[in-house]
Design a protein around this motif. Structure first.
Motif, PDB file in Angstrom:
ATOM      1  N   PHE A  16       0.877  -1.158   0.000  1.00 22.07           N
ATOM      2  CA  PHE A  16       0.000   0.000   0.000  1.00 22.07           C
ATOM      3  C   PHE A  16       0.924   1.221   0.000  1.00 22.07           C
ATOM      4  O   PHE A  16       1.959   1.201   0.683  1.00 22.07           O
ATOM      5  CB  PHE A  16      -0.826  -0.014   1.298  1.00 22.07           C
ATOM      6  CG  PHE A  16      -2.227   0.510   1.197  1.00 22.07           C
ATOM      7  CD1 PHE A  16      -2.732   1.069   0.040  1.00 22.07           C
ATOM      8  CD2 PHE A  16      -3.071   0.436   2.312  1.00 22.07           C
ATOM      9  CE1 PHE A  16      -4.048   1.535  -0.026  1.00 22.07           C
ATOM     10  CE2 PHE A  16      -4.387   0.898   2.261  1.00 22.07           C
ATOM     11  CZ  PHE A  16      -4.867   1.453   1.093  1.00 22.07           C
ATOM     12  N   TRP A  40      -4.441  12.739   7.226  1.00 18.71           N
ATOM     13  CA  TRP A  40      -5.653  13.417   7.693  1.00 18.71           C
ATOM     14  C   TRP A  40      -5.364  14.836   8.185  1.00 18.71           C
ATOM     15  O   TRP A  40      -6.222  15.487   8.764  1.00 18.71           O
ATOM     16  CB  TRP A  40      -6.285  12.611   8.836  1.00 18.71           C
ATOM     17  CG  TRP A  40      -7.277  11.596   8.378  1.00 18.71           C
ATOM     18  CD1 TRP A  40      -7.015  10.357   7.864  1.00 18.71           C
ATOM     19  CD2 TRP A  40      -8.709  11.720   8.396  1.00 18.71           C
ATOM     20  NE1 TRP A  40      -8.195   9.711   7.560  1.00 18.71           N
ATOM     21  CE2 TRP A  40      -9.237  10.518   7.874  1.00 18.71           C
ATOM     22  CE3 TRP A  40      -9.591  12.741   8.797  1.00 18.71           C
ATOM     23  CZ2 TRP A  40     -10.625  10.305   7.744  1.00 18.71           C
ATOM     24  CZ3 TRP A  40     -10.958  12.521   8.669  1.00 18.71           C
ATOM     25  CH2 TRP A  40     -11.464  11.314   8.138  1.00 18.71           C
ATOM     26  N   HIS A  87      -6.318  10.925  -2.194  1.00 15.86           N
ATOM     27  CA  HIS A  87      -6.798  10.656  -0.833  1.00 15.86           C
ATOM     28  C   HIS A  87      -7.871  11.685  -0.466  1.00 15.86           C
ATOM     29  O   HIS A  87      -8.353  12.416  -1.331  1.00 15.86           O
ATOM     30  CB  HIS A  87      -5.621  10.624   0.158  1.00 15.86           C
ATOM     31  CG  HIS A  87      -5.923   9.811   1.371  1.00 15.86           C
ATOM     32  ND1 HIS A  87      -6.434  10.357   2.519  1.00 15.86           N
ATOM     33  CD2 HIS A  87      -5.824   8.480   1.600  1.00 15.86           C
ATOM     34  CE1 HIS A  87      -6.634   9.379   3.407  1.00 15.86           C
ATOM     35  NE2 HIS A  87      -6.279   8.234   2.882  1.00 15.86           N
ATOM     36  N   TRP A 208      -9.449   0.673  -5.178  1.00 13.28           N
ATOM     37  CA  TRP A 208      -9.567   0.604  -3.707  1.00 13.28           C
ATOM     38  C   TRP A 208     -10.306   1.849  -3.222  1.00 13.28           C
ATOM     39  O   TRP A 208      -9.730   2.916  -3.074  1.00 13.28           O
ATOM     40  CB  TRP A 208      -8.162   0.552  -3.108  1.00 13.28           C
ATOM     41  CG  TRP A 208      -7.974  -0.308  -1.898  1.00 13.28           C
ATOM     42  CD1 TRP A 208      -7.508  -1.588  -1.869  1.00 13.28           C
ATOM     43  CD2 TRP A 208      -8.196   0.065  -0.521  1.00 13.28           C
ATOM     44  NE1 TRP A 208      -7.438  -2.038  -0.563  1.00 13.28           N
ATOM     45  CE2 TRP A 208      -7.853  -1.055   0.280  1.00 13.28           C
ATOM     46  CE3 TRP A 208      -8.661   1.220   0.116  1.00 13.28           C
ATOM     47  CZ2 TRP A 208      -7.939  -1.055   1.663  1.00 13.28           C
ATOM     48  CZ3 TRP A 208      -8.763   1.227   1.508  1.00 13.28           C
ATOM     49  CH2 TRP A 208      -8.402   0.098   2.263  1.00 13.28           C
ATOM     50  N   TRP A 276      -0.440   6.283   8.065  1.00 11.29           N
ATOM     51  CA  TRP A 276      -0.445   5.896   6.641  1.00 11.29           C
ATOM     52  C   TRP A 276       0.402   6.898   5.844  1.00 11.29           C
ATOM     53  O   TRP A 276       1.344   6.528   5.168  1.00 11.29           O
ATOM     54  CB  TRP A 276      -1.884   5.857   6.110  1.00 11.29           C
ATOM     55  CG  TRP A 276      -2.770   4.896   6.826  1.00 11.29           C
ATOM     56  CD1 TRP A 276      -3.626   5.179   7.857  1.00 11.29           C
ATOM     57  CD2 TRP A 276      -2.885   3.484   6.610  1.00 11.29           C
ATOM     58  NE1 TRP A 276      -4.260   4.030   8.278  1.00 11.29           N
ATOM     59  CE2 TRP A 276      -3.832   2.988   7.516  1.00 11.29           C
ATOM     60  CE3 TRP A 276      -2.287   2.584   5.708  1.00 11.29           C
ATOM     61  CZ2 TRP A 276      -4.200   1.637   7.576  1.00 11.29           C
ATOM     62  CZ3 TRP A 276      -2.651   1.233   5.757  1.00 11.29           C
ATOM     63  CH2 TRP A 276      -3.595   0.782   6.675  1.00 11.29           C
TER      64      TRP A 276
HETATM   65  C1  JFZ Z   1      -9.212   5.044   5.960  1.00 13.08           C
HETATM   66  C2  JFZ Z   1      -8.622   6.398   5.683  1.00 13.08           C
HETATM   67  O1  JFZ Z   1      -9.386   7.388   6.290  1.00 13.08           O
HETATM   68  C3  JFZ Z   1      -7.190   6.429   6.150  1.00 13.08           C
HETATM   69  O2  JFZ Z   1      -6.621   7.693   5.930  1.00 13.08           O
HETATM   70  C4  JFZ Z   1      -6.413   5.378   5.400  1.00 13.08           C
HETATM   71  O3  JFZ Z   1      -6.373   5.678   4.006  1.00 13.08           O
HETATM   72  C5  JFZ Z   1      -7.029   4.016   5.633  1.00 13.08           C
HETATM   73  C6  JFZ Z   1      -6.401   2.930   4.824  1.00 13.08           C
HETATM   74  O4  JFZ Z   1      -8.434   4.025   5.359  1.00 13.08           O
HETATM   75  O5  JFZ Z   1      -9.390   4.889   7.346  1.00 13.08           O
HETATM   76  C7  JFZ Z   1     -10.215   3.942   7.840  1.00 13.08           C
HETATM   77  C8  JFZ Z   1     -11.193   3.348   7.099  1.00 13.08           C
HETATM   78  C9  JFZ Z   1     -11.973   2.323   7.647  1.00 13.08           C
HETATM   79  C10 JFZ Z   1     -11.762   1.922   8.947  1.00 13.08           C
HETATM   80  C11 JFZ Z   1     -10.779   2.521   9.710  1.00 13.08           C
HETATM   81  C12 JFZ Z   1     -10.021   3.541   9.157  1.00 13.08           C
HETATM   82  N1  JFZ Z   1     -12.510   0.871   9.479  1.00 13.08           N
HETATM   83  O6  JFZ Z   1     -13.395   0.316   8.784  1.00 13.08           O
HETATM   84  O7  JFZ Z   1     -12.267   0.447  10.631  1.00 13.08           O
END
Ligand code: JFZ
Length: 338
Positions: A16, A40, A87, A208, A276
């Motif tokens: 990723f 974020w 993003h 994705w 991330w």
């Molecule tokens: C999301 C995004 O907001 C974050 O910045 C990052 O890209 C990540 C991979 O995905 O964040 C999440 C999305 C879903 C959950 C938690 C964080 N979830 O379902 O628990």
């Protein structure tokens, strides 16, 4: 579907990549360290649109070397890469006719970074997927914004006023974010950009999606229809809940326990430290031993491991990530199929 999923089920291990203008802020705004994920920062710091967009004028990743990135993934035993094409900050890492808020038009670098990555992936036989934040977009007008209190980001003296404003404006904190409707954003930015991504980079293995804030079935269907441009593409389960399950589930930062497994395909995505997007002061790196154990645990349960790298603003992987990828690669040479 069985046929489309075959390579993915055999892959087991992917990279990723969370890379965007936020790498340039590296977790800090006006001398304050902003909490949670580096990607974020605009939302957590409630950074005004004009300020955030001005930051892109310093984003110049001259050390970016797509060939080297893909080789590092391949040497670690990874079979696919998923990179943030856009993003939640709405910043497109590709040349886009749908919005000027993209790396080719808004930065001194002035070039698309997905093109060279697509070429390198092709060269080394690595599949390429795009992460695209379809709902949240804090810069393109009309995009959604998750409701997050300002006080969670940093001790902003205006937190109370900002929180009152976001509560009244569906999570938005800057009037510039609401000069269009979400429907207009979907039609003029999200759908056209997804079409660009599925047209200009050859084979795209994965789309994705992420955080379906304020998505409707109508918006989701428009985005799903755009996927017809790549008949073999597979997608995750985050386009819109319910009704759009996609091809696989995405447990985040955790590995399911045996009793939690059903017959759905799944992929655990995970960071190597705590963020991330790149943060200069996040040093909580997982050991190579932990990463290898996670991979084995996941593979033994039939899942995939999507392990994140957050490149810096200069276009390089953090040293710790490079070390870890090499460590995993060493183990894979002895025990894996790399
Ligand atoms: C999301 C995004 O907001 C974050 O910045 C990052 O890209 C990540 C991979 O995905 O964040 C999440 C999305 C879903 C959950 C938690 C964080 N979830 O379902 O628990």
């Amino acid at each position: 579907r069985e046929e489309r999923m075959q390579w993915w089920r055999e892959a087991r291990f992917g990279m990723f990549i969370h890379w965007g203008d936020y790498a340039q802020l590296a977790g800090s705004y006006k001398g304050h360290e902003i909490g949670r994920g580096g990607e974020w920062i605009m939302n957590r710091g409630k950074i005004p649109v004009a300020d955030y967009q001005a930051s892109a004028r310093r984003f110049n990743p001259t050390k970016y070397d797509a060939d080297a990135w893909v080789r590092m993934a391949k040497d670690a035993g990874m079979k696919y890469i998923v990179i943030t094409a856009k993003h939640h900050d709405g910043f497109a890492m590709f040349k886009s006719a749908a919005s000027k808020w993209n790396i080719a038009d808004a930065t001194p670098y002035g070039k698309d970074v997905l093109k060279p990555l697509a070429e390198a992936c092709k060269k080394y036989g690595i599949r390429l997927g795009f992460y695209y934040s379809q709902a949240q977009d804090w810069n393109n007008p009309g995009g959604a914004a998750a409701r997050k209190p300002a006080s969670e980001g940093w001790a902003n003296p205006d937190s109370a006023a900002i929180d009152a404003y976001t509560l009244a404006h569906k999570g938005h904190w800057d009037p510039a974010q609401t000069t269009a409707s979400m429907g207009e954003y979907i039609d003029k930015v999200a759908v056209p950009q997804v079409k660009e991504l599925l047209t200009n980079y050859g084979d795209v293995a994965v789309l994705w999606w992420d955080t379906p804030t304020d998505m409707t079935d109508e918006y989701a269907q428009k985005l799903k229809d755009a996927l017809k441009l790549q008949p073999h593409i597979i997608t995750n389960d985050r386009l819109k809940r319910p009704n759009f399950p996609g091809d696989y589930k995405t447990p985040e930062q955790k590995i399911p326990k045996p009793h939690e497994l059903d017959h759905t395909d799944w992929e655990t995505c995970m960071t190597m430290n705590g963020t991330w997007g790149y943060k200069s002061y996040d040093h909580k790196w997982k050991s190579v031993e932990t990463l290898v154990r996670n991979l084995v645990d996941i593979a033994s349960k039939g899942g995939n491991y999507l392990l994140n790298v957050g490149p810096t603003a200069s276009g390089e992987f953090p040293d710790e990530s490079i070390q870890s990828l090499q460590g995993i690669g060493k183990w894979m040479k002895v025990n894996g199929t790399a």
